[in-house]
Design an enzyme around this catalytic site. Structure first.
Site, PDB file in Angstrom:
ATOM      1  N   ARG A  11      -7.047 -26.523  -6.268  1.00 33.32           N
ATOM      2  CA  ARG A  11      -7.565 -25.555  -7.247  1.00 33.32           C
ATOM      3  C   ARG A  11      -6.443 -24.739  -7.886  1.00 33.32           C
ATOM      4  NH1 ARG A  11     -10.980 -28.512  -5.600  1.00 33.32           N
ATOM      5  NH2 ARG A  11     -13.177 -27.981  -5.227  1.00 33.32           N
ATOM      6  N   ASP A  59       8.165  -5.348  10.718  1.00 37.52           N
ATOM      7  CA  ASP A  59       7.345  -4.152  10.959  1.00 37.52           C
ATOM      8  C   ASP A  59       7.669  -3.601  12.341  1.00 37.52           C
ATOM      9  OD1 ASP A  59       4.527  -2.918   9.678  1.00 37.52           O
ATOM     10  OD2 ASP A  59       4.797  -2.573  11.824  1.00 37.52           O
ATOM     11  N   ASP A 134       5.527   2.509   3.922  1.00 37.42           N
ATOM     12  CA  ASP A 134       4.804   3.750   3.701  1.00 37.42           C
ATOM     13  C   ASP A 134       5.747   4.924   3.455  1.00 37.42           C
ATOM     14  OD1 ASP A 134       5.925   3.958   6.191  1.00 37.42           O
ATOM     15  OD2 ASP A 134       4.054   4.254   7.280  1.00 37.42           O
ATOM     16  N   CYS A 175      15.408   0.670 -12.157  1.00 36.33           N
ATOM     17  CA  CYS A 175      15.136   0.359 -10.760  1.00 36.33           C
ATOM     18  C   CYS A 175      14.367   1.531 -10.171  1.00 36.33           C
ATOM     19  CB  CYS A 175      16.437   0.084 -10.002  1.00 36.33           C
ATOM     20  SG  CYS A 175      17.420   1.538  -9.596  1.00 36.33           S
ATOM     21  N   CYS A 192      -1.497   7.941   3.778  1.00 33.82           N
ATOM     22  CA  CYS A 192      -2.788   7.346   4.159  1.00 33.82           C
ATOM     23  C   CYS A 192      -3.319   7.984   5.438  1.00 33.82           C
ATOM     24  CB  CYS A 192      -2.654   5.844   4.345  1.00 33.82           C
ATOM     25  SG  CYS A 192      -2.300   4.989   2.811  1.00 33.82           S
ATOM     26  N   CYS A 250      22.165   5.929 -13.490  1.00 34.65           N
ATOM     27  CA  CYS A 250      21.636   5.659 -12.152  1.00 34.65           C
ATOM     28  C   CYS A 250      22.745   5.166 -11.223  1.00 34.65           C
ATOM     29  CB  CYS A 250      20.526   4.617 -12.236  1.00 34.65           C
ATOM     30  SG  CYS A 250      19.893   4.100 -10.633  1.00 34.65           S
TER      31      CYS A 250
HETATM   32 ZN   LIG Z   1      18.387   2.509 -11.457  1.00 34.10          ZN
END
Ligand SMILES: [Zn+2]
Length: 357
Positions: A11, A59, A134, A175, A192, A250
């Site tokens: 598919r 993690d 997070d 960025c 959260c 930057c």
């Molecule tokens: Zn930058």
């Protein structure tokens, strides 16, 4: 399978921009996902089903009961076994699609191990970096890696009923650091764990992130989104913010100065402090911490008191090595002591959950 039978990816191969050749290309590509929380689970599920050949997961946390509302790769058995998220996710992804090579690193991602864990020290580095974190210290580290190694970085975030996504292109601007110079001071942003999160908004942002990743892995950068997508699914609001090509000033994409990767900024030091506590130094955040505002945010989760110098909070959290309670002491300069653990990665995780930044 008999000759002519439709294969697993049939598919997807029907899509004009994929085809059999595109599918082969996906099978030869490598995606890195930092963080196996809600977004990380969602995007890993999508990319595994889509047949991305190699996926690396990183993690530091363990699966908890309150994760199951939105972290789609985990179940009650993972909670009962106390499995690390990266390992639980790897097992589940392997059941979904055994053709995909999934590596799991149970680790606290920081400047000292970032390039090795991502695979940049080998010749099999990732083709895309996906954000399932997070906190901004980790995001700015990913952003440094992206610019240094010229690999696209797909920033994403969710909190409450709101979500955001933006892609940082190699050599393209802006960025993430063009937009966020330093991680916000601890406690200034909702997380959260303090403000809640709707599972449905996670599914949308993970879907956007996965689609953008697939376009890039298929070599169709021309189709990729060039704007910051932001929406509130509860208030039916959405907007696209066109990003200007500013960035000359930057430090990261302008001057190629990788302050987070080189350890000059970001999560610097965590050290044991007393018998059962870990101290985290200020995380290079901007400005002093508004302790009163932070206390108000933490009170629904336990007790929090503030004096001239510091905030002390005792929060009820899930059973685990904290025995159901965790203590936080936060100073105005952002220095934080986490009581009730001797593990630095656990202390960092709790800070990211309750303080953000
Ligand atoms: Zn930058």
């Amino acid at each position: 399978m008999s000759k002519g039978a439709q294969g697993r990816y049939h598919r997807q191969e029907l899509l004009p921009d994929v085809g059999v050749e595109g599918q082969r290309r996906l099978g030869a590509s490598h995606a890195l996902i930092l963080g196996c929380g809600a977004l990380g689970c969602g995007v890993a599920d999508q990319l595994t089903r889509a047949g991305v050949g190699r996926i690396t997961l990183i993690d530091r946390d363990v699966v908890e009961l309150t994760n199951l509302q939105r972290q789609v790769l985990f179940d009650e058995q993972d909670v009962a076994e106390g499995l690390p998220k990266a390992e639980a996710a790897r097992r589940r992804l392997n059941e979904i699609n055994a053709q995909v090579r999934v590596s799991a690193h149970v680790a606290d991602f920081d400047a000292s191990n970032a390039e090795r864990l991502c695979g940049f020290t080998t010749d099999a580095g990732p083709d895309v970096l996906l954000d399932g974190t997070d906190n901004f210290a980790a995001r700015l580290l990913l952003n440094d890696l992206a610019i240094k190694h010229a690999v696209p970085y797909l920033y994403a975030g969710v909190v409450g009923c709101r979500g955001m996504q933006m892609t940082v292109f190699p050599g393209g601007r802006p960025c993430l650091r063009c937009l966020v110079e330093r991680p916000p001071a601890p406690g200034t942003l909702p997380t959260c764990d303090t403000a809640g999160v709707l599972g449905a908004v996670v599914a949308i942002v993970a879907g956007v992130q996965a689609a953008e990743a697939l376009k890039l892995l298929l070599g169709r950068e021309d189709l990729a989104s060039r704007s910051l997508l932001e929406f509130d699914i509860w208030r039916n609001q959405r907007r696209r913010i066109e990003m200007s090509s500013a960035g000359d000033g930057c430090a990261c994409c302008g001057r190629r100065q990788f302050d987070y990767l080189d350890g000059r900024l970001g999560e610097t030091s965590a050290r044991l402090c007393g018998r059962d506590a870990v101290q985290l130094a200020g995380m290079g955040a901007e400005g002093p911490v508004d302790l009163e505002a932070l206390a108000a945010r933490l009170r629904p989760h336990g007790e929090a008191t503030v004096n001239r110098f510091l905030l002390r909070a005792t929060l009820s959290c899930e059973a685990g090595d904290d025995g159901g309670e965790v203590g936080l002491t936060v100073f105005r300069d952002g220095r934080t002591i986490v009581r009730g653990t001797t593990r630095t990665e656990r202390a960092r995780s709790l800070c990211a959950k309750y303080l953000g930044g």
